[in-house]
Design a protein around this motif. Structure first.
Motif, PDB file in Angstrom:
ATOM      1  N   GLY A  72       0.780  -1.233   0.000  1.00 40.94           N
ATOM      2  CA  GLY A  72       0.000   0.000   0.000  1.00 40.94           C
ATOM      3  C   GLY A  72       0.811   1.282   0.000  1.00 40.94           C
ATOM      4  O   GLY A  72       0.285   2.335  -0.388  1.00 40.94           O
ATOM      5  N   VAL A  75       1.077   3.269  -3.282  1.00 40.94           N
ATOM      6  CA  VAL A  75      -0.124   3.994  -3.704  1.00 40.94           C
ATOM      7  C   VAL A  75      -0.019   5.469  -3.319  1.00 40.94           C
ATOM      8  O   VAL A  75      -0.497   6.349  -4.031  1.00 40.94           O
ATOM      9  N   TYR A  76       0.629   5.739  -2.188  1.00 43.23           N
ATOM     10  CA  TYR A  76       0.821   7.108  -1.734  1.00 43.23           C
ATOM     11  C   TYR A  76       2.084   7.731  -2.335  1.00 43.23           C
ATOM     12  O   TYR A  76       2.099   8.904  -2.691  1.00 43.23           O
ATOM     13  N   SER A 118      -6.692   4.510 -10.730  1.00 50.77           N
ATOM     14  CA  SER A 118      -5.414   5.181 -10.508  1.00 50.77           C
ATOM     15  C   SER A 118      -5.615   6.669 -10.246  1.00 50.77           C
ATOM     16  O   SER A 118      -4.925   7.266  -9.410  1.00 50.77           O
ATOM     17  N   LYS A 120      -8.153   8.002  -8.778  1.00 51.71           N
ATOM     18  CA  LYS A 120      -8.603   8.105  -7.388  1.00 51.71           C
ATOM     19  C   LYS A 120      -7.428   7.993  -6.427  1.00 51.71           C
ATOM     20  O   LYS A 120      -7.373   8.699  -5.408  1.00 51.71           O
ATOM     21  N   ASN A 121      -6.503   7.102  -6.734  1.00 50.16           N
ATOM     22  CA  ASN A 121      -5.320   6.947  -5.878  1.00 50.16           C
ATOM     23  C   ASN A 121      -4.485   8.226  -5.852  1.00 50.16           C
ATOM     24  O   ASN A 121      -3.962   8.613  -4.800  1.00 50.16           O
ATOM     25  N   TYR A 122      -4.343   8.868  -7.007  1.00 52.23           N
ATOM     26  CA  TYR A 122      -3.597  10.135  -7.061  1.00 52.23           C
ATOM     27  C   TYR A 122      -4.273  11.177  -6.181  1.00 52.23           C
ATOM     28  O   TYR A 122      -3.613  11.885  -5.406  1.00 52.23           O
ATOM     29  N   ILE A 124      -6.333  10.731  -3.645  1.00 53.57           N
ATOM     30  CA  ILE A 124      -6.240  10.348  -2.229  1.00 53.57           C
ATOM     31  C   ILE A 124      -4.856  10.665  -1.680  1.00 53.57           C
ATOM     32  O   ILE A 124      -4.712  11.166  -0.560  1.00 53.57           O
ATOM     33  N   ALA A 125      -3.816  10.374  -2.471  1.00 56.14           N
ATOM     34  CA  ALA A 125      -2.445  10.629  -2.031  1.00 56.14           C
ATOM     35  C   ALA A 125      -2.219  12.124  -1.785  1.00 56.14           C
ATOM     36  O   ALA A 125      -1.622  12.516  -0.769  1.00 56.14           O
TER      37      ALA A 125
END
Length: 351
Positions: A72, A75-76, A118, A120-122, A124-125
């Motif tokens: 995980g 992801v950040y 991806s 969404k991951n950007y 969130i990070a």
């Protein structure tokens, strides 16, 4: 322990300082049930606590953490690594140059070919990183710099409330606001001269508040009945804006008579140092309240949206809006086409 926002001598070192702190915090909060080498994990956490001014070294530590079962963390890290590269390309000089609009520009350009997951991951990070900094930074007076990043207006993905159109003043509200600027009672006449001048500059040119407070005295040029002003946008990219002489002439001449700013600045506080964005946003909000105007967003950036919206309504020229605002990507400017009332009126005649 809390640290000043611009903790290190250079932007690169400062960003990597915060990235080291943030990734250490994430590793200590993510699940470690699959970790196969607890001693190596302890070493990595210690390295991150000490920090690194080399992005490749930092990346290697986190790859090692991933290889021993700490899932995980990439992801950040990956989006924040890309943001670092993006900011370095544009020559960022301070963490204070980062704002919602810059991050939206970054997401628009860097995630266009990525899947929704991806993207969404950007998002969130970025939200996690700047929320962490909000809570961990503090200057010598105990005051924290607050980003308050939401990214609800990013066109790639909406936030919890979906994509929101920016708040702006209509023509009637603009006239009421201008009258309120001139009528508002500031603490001292000198403060009033300075504040009227810089607020009108933002409203009539659409420059960012960060650009306004960074304008130098030498950046003002007279050209017939107009002042031409060179501003330095994101990545230290210069552009030129213009404002009619009659709009600011009285306050400008009065301000130059008492001007005492250090480092060649046009605007400054009573100590001669740079004004803050938070201060100007509070003043704008107070003036709006005095005029009986309430918007969802009442700060200085709303004045920039107002300029852009009215400019597009009058010109219908998206390229002009992009160039006037200093947007790197025209898609960032496209939001203002939603306020084209003449086109929308045509939809009322369909039947």
């Amino acid at each position: 322990m809390r640290y000043p926002l611009d903790f290190e001598a250079t932007f690169s070192k400062t960003y990597l300082f915060w990235l080291s702190k943030f990734t250490r915090n994430k590793i200590t909060t993510l699940s470690n049930r699959n970790v196969t080498d607890k001693d190596r994990l302890a070493q990595i956490i210690q390295h991150l606590a000490q920090g690194s001014d080399n992005i490749k070294v930092l990346k290697q530590w986190l790859n090692d953490a991933r290889n021993i079962g700490m899932g995980g963390i990439h992801v950040y890290f990956r989006p924040l690594e890309k943001l670092y590269e993006y900011l370095m390309r544009f020559g960022a000089a301070s963490m204070r140059e980062i704002d919602e609009e810059l991050l939206s520009d970054f997401l628009a350009s860097e995630t266009s070919q990525l899947s929704d997951a991806s993207k969404k991951n950007y998002r969130i990070a970025l939200l996690s990183f700047f929320s962490y900094i909000d809570k961990q930074n503090s200057d010598e007076n105990g005051t924290a710099y607050h980003y308050g990043i939401e990214l609800k207006n990013w066109g790639g993905l909406g936030g919890k409330g979906g994509i929101k159109l920016p708040s702006y003043l209509n023509k009637d509200e603009v006239q009421r606001f201008i009258a309120a600027i001139d009528a508002y009672e500031f603490k001292t006449p000198e403060i009033g001269i300075r504040n009227r001048l810089i607020i009108k500059l933002i409203l009539y040119t659409g420059i960012r508040v960060g650009e306004a407070i960074g304008v130098k005295k030498s950046d003002f040029f007279k050209d017939e009945d107009t002042y031409v002003i060179q501003v330095r946008g994101k990545g230290n990219k210069p552009r030129v804006v213009m404002i009619r002489e009659k709009i600011i002439q009285s306050d400008l001449l009065a301000w130059l008579e008492i001007h005492h700013c250090h480092d060649g600045l046009m605007f400054c506080n009573q100590k001669g140092t740079k004004l803050t964005q938070a201060y100007l946003s509070r003043i704008v909000e107070q003036i709006l309240i005095s005029a009986g105007i309430r918007k969802e967003k009442n700060g200085c950036h709303m004045l920039r949206h107002t300029f852009a919206t009215l400019l597009y309504q009058k010109s219908h020229d998206l390229i002009l809006v992009q160039e006037s605002l200093g947007h790197a990507d025209i898609n960032t400017s496209r939001i203002y086409t939603h306020f084209d009332k003449e086109k929308l009126k045509k939809t009322t005649d369909i039947f």
